[in-house]
Design a protein around this motif. Structure first.
Motif, PDB file in Angstrom:
ATOM      1  N   TYR A   1       0.775  -1.416  -0.002  1.00 43.67           N
ATOM      2  CA  TYR A   1      -0.258  -0.212   0.416  1.00 43.67           C
ATOM      3  C   TYR A   1       0.904   1.254  -0.083  1.00 43.67           C
ATOM      4  N   ARG A   2       0.270   2.294  -0.608  1.00 44.49           N
ATOM      5  CA  ARG A   2       1.079   3.494  -0.811  1.00 44.49           C
ATOM      6  C   ARG A   2       0.769   4.348  -0.290  1.00 44.49           C
ATOM      7  N   LEU A   3       0.860   5.452   0.448  1.00 43.98           N
ATOM      8  CA  LEU A   3       0.185   7.196   0.344  1.00 43.98           C
ATOM      9  C   LEU A   3       1.203   7.335   0.427  1.00 43.98           C
ATOM     10  N   LYS A   4       0.773   8.158  -1.420  1.00 44.20           N
ATOM     11  CA  LYS A   4       1.822   8.907  -1.986  1.00 44.20           C
ATOM     12  C   LYS A   4       1.019  10.629  -1.757  1.00 44.20           C
TER      13      LYS A   4
ATOM     14  N   LEU B   1       5.259  -3.424   7.174  1.00 41.04           N
ATOM     15  CA  LEU B   1       6.621  -2.243   7.948  1.00 41.04           C
ATOM     16  C   LEU B   1       6.423  -1.376   7.096  1.00 41.04           C
ATOM     17  N   ILE B   2       6.252   0.020   7.995  1.00 40.24           N
ATOM     18  CA  ILE B   2       6.212   1.291   6.937  1.00 40.24           C
ATOM     19  C   ILE B   2       7.863   1.811   6.636  1.00 40.24           C
TER      20      ILE B   2
ATOM     21  N   SER C   1       5.559   3.919   2.348  1.00 39.67           N
ATOM     22  CA  SER C   1       4.849   2.568   1.704  1.00 39.67           C
ATOM     23  C   SER C   1       5.174   1.435   2.629  1.00 39.67           C
ATOM     24  N   PHE C   2       3.453   1.059   2.994  1.00 33.44           N
ATOM     25  CA  PHE C   2       3.444  -0.050   3.919  1.00 33.44           C
ATOM     26  C   PHE C   2       2.816  -1.384   3.236  1.00 33.44           C
TER      27      PHE C   2
ATOM     28  N   VAL D   1      -3.642   3.653  11.300  1.00 31.59           N
ATOM     29  CA  VAL D   1      -1.941   4.567  11.052  1.00 31.59           C
ATOM     30  C   VAL D   1      -2.017   5.867   9.994  1.00 31.59           C
ATOM     31  N   VAL D   2      -2.394   5.271   8.732  1.00 30.51           N
ATOM     32  CA  VAL D   2      -2.290   6.397   7.763  1.00 30.51           C
ATOM     33  C   VAL D   2      -3.177   7.251   8.219  1.00 30.51           C
ATOM     34  N   HIS D   3      -4.441   7.476   8.535  1.00 29.77           N
ATOM     35  CA  HIS D   3      -5.422   8.515   9.203  1.00 29.77           C
ATOM     36  C   HIS D   3      -4.434   9.476  10.019  1.00 29.77           C
TER      37      HIS D   3
END
Length: 132
Positions: A5-8, A32-33, A64-65, A84-86
């Motif tokens: 998963y990615r937080l872009k 993993l972060i 990245s996760f 975690v994302v939020h």
């Protein structure tokens, strides 16, 4: 095949101490972060609400996760990941626009111009309210 998963983010960011602390204290064995890293040619090419979004981000930052346990309960996994994302998007980088995507195939969530939108054709959020 790796599951990521990615937080872009839509622009390049500096790593804040709060993010570094969150990463160091992550004790979740399911994912993993990564550290915040930057790309000079960032882009999005993923589906959101039945539409393929193709967007050049230019110089932007990514977290990245990486999934490490593919056998974990999927609802508990998604709940811990979105928590975690939020935390990152509401407490550490509350003003930044972003795309939260899976393996470059589907965007689960977008924040553009401060407005958060969830993908109505993603099952990612199914059953998560019951764990709140």
């Amino acid at each position: 095949m790796a599951l990521t998963y990615r937080l872009k983010f839509t622009r390049k960011l500096d790593e804040k101490p709060e993010l570094k602390e969150l990463i160091e204290k992550n004790d979740n064995k399911s994912f993993l972060i990564s550290k915040l890293y930057s790309s000079t040619r960032g882009y999005i090419e993923s589906h959101f609400d039945k539409t393929l979004i193709i967007k050049e981000l230019g110089s932007s930052s990514i977290i990245s996760f990486d999934v490490t346990d593919k056998e974990v309960d999927p609802i508990a996994f998604r709940k811990s990941l979105i928590d975690v994302v939020h935390k990152i998007t509401t407490e550490i980088y509350p003003e930044e626009d972003y795309f939260f995507e899976f393996n470059g195939d589907i965007i689960h969530e977008i924040r553009e111009n401060g407005e958060v939108k969830l993908n109505g054709h993603s099952s990612f959020y199914n059953d998560l309210a019951s764990l709140s």
